[in-house]
Design a protein around this motif. Structure first.
Motif, PDB file in Angstrom:
ATOM      1  N   UNK A  24     -14.608   7.213  -8.770  1.00 16.45           N
ATOM      2  CA  UNK A  24     -13.448   6.157  -8.537  1.00 16.45           C
ATOM      3  C   UNK A  24     -13.304   5.513 -10.155  1.00 16.45           C
ATOM      4  N   UNK A  25     -11.755   4.789 -10.194  1.00 17.06           N
ATOM      5  CA  UNK A  25     -11.761   4.376 -11.550  1.00 17.06           C
ATOM      6  C   UNK A  25     -12.472   3.301 -11.848  1.00 17.06           C
ATOM      7  N   UNK A  26     -12.597   2.523 -13.104  1.00 19.04           N
ATOM      8  CA  UNK A  26     -13.142   1.408 -13.130  1.00 19.04           C
ATOM      9  C   UNK A  26     -13.092   0.129 -12.239  1.00 19.04           C
ATOM     10  N   UNK A  27     -13.949  -0.632 -11.834  1.00 17.73           N
ATOM     11  CA  UNK A  27     -13.760  -1.520 -10.752  1.00 17.73           C
ATOM     12  C   UNK A  27     -12.967  -2.584 -11.279  1.00 17.73           C
ATOM     13  N   UNK A  28     -12.630  -2.965 -12.560  1.00 19.87           N
ATOM     14  CA  UNK A  28     -11.803  -4.021 -12.994  1.00 19.87           C
ATOM     15  C   UNK A  28     -10.360  -3.520 -12.976  1.00 19.87           C
ATOM     16  N   UNK A  29     -10.207  -2.014 -13.037  1.00 16.57           N
ATOM     17  CA  UNK A  29      -8.806  -1.709 -13.053  1.00 16.57           C
ATOM     18  C   UNK A  29      -8.272  -1.584 -11.437  1.00 16.57           C
ATOM     19  N   UNK A  30      -9.300  -1.476 -10.640  1.00 15.93           N
ATOM     20  CA  UNK A  30      -8.922  -1.430  -9.122  1.00 15.93           C
ATOM     21  C   UNK A  30      -8.518  -2.752  -8.549  1.00 15.93           C
TER      22      UNK A  30
ATOM     23  N   UNK B 208      -7.562  -5.423 -10.536  1.00 15.03           N
ATOM     24  CA  UNK B 208      -6.321  -5.925 -10.980  1.00 15.03           C
ATOM     25  C   UNK B 208      -5.055  -5.313 -10.446  1.00 15.03           C
ATOM     26  N   UNK B 209      -5.260  -3.949 -10.098  1.00 16.88           N
ATOM     27  CA  UNK B 209      -4.238  -3.123  -9.236  1.00 16.88           C
ATOM     28  C   UNK B 209      -4.103  -3.835  -7.884  1.00 16.88           C
ATOM     29  N   UNK B 210      -5.074  -4.283  -7.367  1.00 19.93           N
ATOM     30  CA  UNK B 210      -4.985  -4.894  -5.982  1.00 19.93           C
ATOM     31  C   UNK B 210      -4.417  -6.178  -6.134  1.00 19.93           C
ATOM     32  N   UNK B 211      -4.884  -7.063  -6.834  1.00 21.44           N
ATOM     33  CA  UNK B 211      -4.165  -8.261  -7.228  1.00 21.44           C
ATOM     34  C   UNK B 211      -2.574  -8.150  -7.366  1.00 21.44           C
ATOM     35  N   UNK B 212      -2.021  -7.169  -8.182  1.00 16.76           N
ATOM     36  CA  UNK B 212      -0.733  -6.786  -8.494  1.00 16.76           C
ATOM     37  C   UNK B 212       0.082  -6.473  -7.208  1.00 16.76           C
ATOM     38  N   UNK B 213      -0.780  -6.219  -5.928  1.00 16.65           N
ATOM     39  CA  UNK B 213       0.194  -5.529  -4.729  1.00 16.65           C
ATOM     40  C   UNK B 213       0.012  -4.110  -4.598  1.00 16.65           C
ATOM     41  N   UNK B 214      -0.707  -3.343  -5.532  1.00 18.98           N
ATOM     42  CA  UNK B 214      -0.771  -2.004  -5.414  1.00 18.98           C
ATOM     43  C   UNK B 214      -1.388  -1.694  -4.218  1.00 18.98           C
TER      44      UNK B 214
ATOM     45  N   UNK C 213     -17.096  11.839  -2.526  1.00 21.25           N
ATOM     46  CA  UNK C 213     -16.573  10.779  -2.971  1.00 21.25           C
ATOM     47  C   UNK C 213     -17.476   9.549  -2.640  1.00 21.25           C
ATOM     48  N   UNK C 214     -17.047   8.252  -3.162  1.00 21.11           N
ATOM     49  CA  UNK C 214     -17.896   7.182  -2.776  1.00 21.11           C
ATOM     50  C   UNK C 214     -16.475   6.082  -2.514  1.00 21.11           C
ATOM     51  N   UNK C 215     -17.264   5.160  -1.533  1.00 17.33           N
ATOM     52  CA  UNK C 215     -16.359   4.014  -1.270  1.00 17.33           C
ATOM     53  C   UNK C 215     -16.345   2.954  -2.418  1.00 17.33           C
ATOM     54  N   UNK C 216     -14.980   2.325  -2.486  1.00 23.70           N
ATOM     55  CA  UNK C 216     -14.802   1.394  -3.386  1.00 23.70           C
ATOM     56  C   UNK C 216     -15.520   0.155  -3.057  1.00 23.70           C
ATOM     57  N   UNK C 217     -15.806  -0.253  -1.803  1.00 21.35           N
ATOM     58  CA  UNK C 217     -16.101  -1.509  -1.377  1.00 21.35           C
ATOM     59  C   UNK C 217     -16.844  -1.003   0.072  1.00 21.35           C
TER      60      UNK C 217
END
Length: 93
Positions: A6-12, A14-20, A49-53
């Motif tokens: 997965x990409x960096x946790x912070x990238x995920x 902030x993308x989630x906060x922006x509505x992505x 793969x691995x889950x983000x959460x």
């Protein structure tokens, strides 16, 4: 370490906060990859793969990573998928 990390946790985050809408549960991941939910579970077990959460509410996955893993295909593709240990199947006439 997963084959498709997965990409960096912070990238995920902030993308989630922006509505992505790049995060999805097991069922959304399966729909994205075009496989059954059990296949996603197998990929997690085999460290493809691995889950983000991963928590009591379930597992959530980064959907672009799931698409990438699905496009990567299997490590081994048999020449004849219908073949078994006794050899290829004969077609009925």
């Amino acid at each position: 370490m997963a084959t498709y990390p997965n990409p960096d946790g912070l990238e995920i985050h902030f993308a989630h906060l922006e509505g992505n809408a790049d995060l999805g549960d097991l069922w959304e991941a399966a729909r994205t990859a075009g496989v059954k939910p059990g296949t996603i579970r197998v990929w997690v077990t085999r460290k493809k793969i691995e889950p983000v959460l991963d928590g009591p509410a379930g597992q959530y996955f980064h959907l672009p990573t799931i698409r990438q893993a699905a496009a990567g295909g299997a490590k081994h593709r048999p020449a004849d998928p219908a073949a078994n240990s006794r050899g290829p199947h004969a077609r009925a006439a």
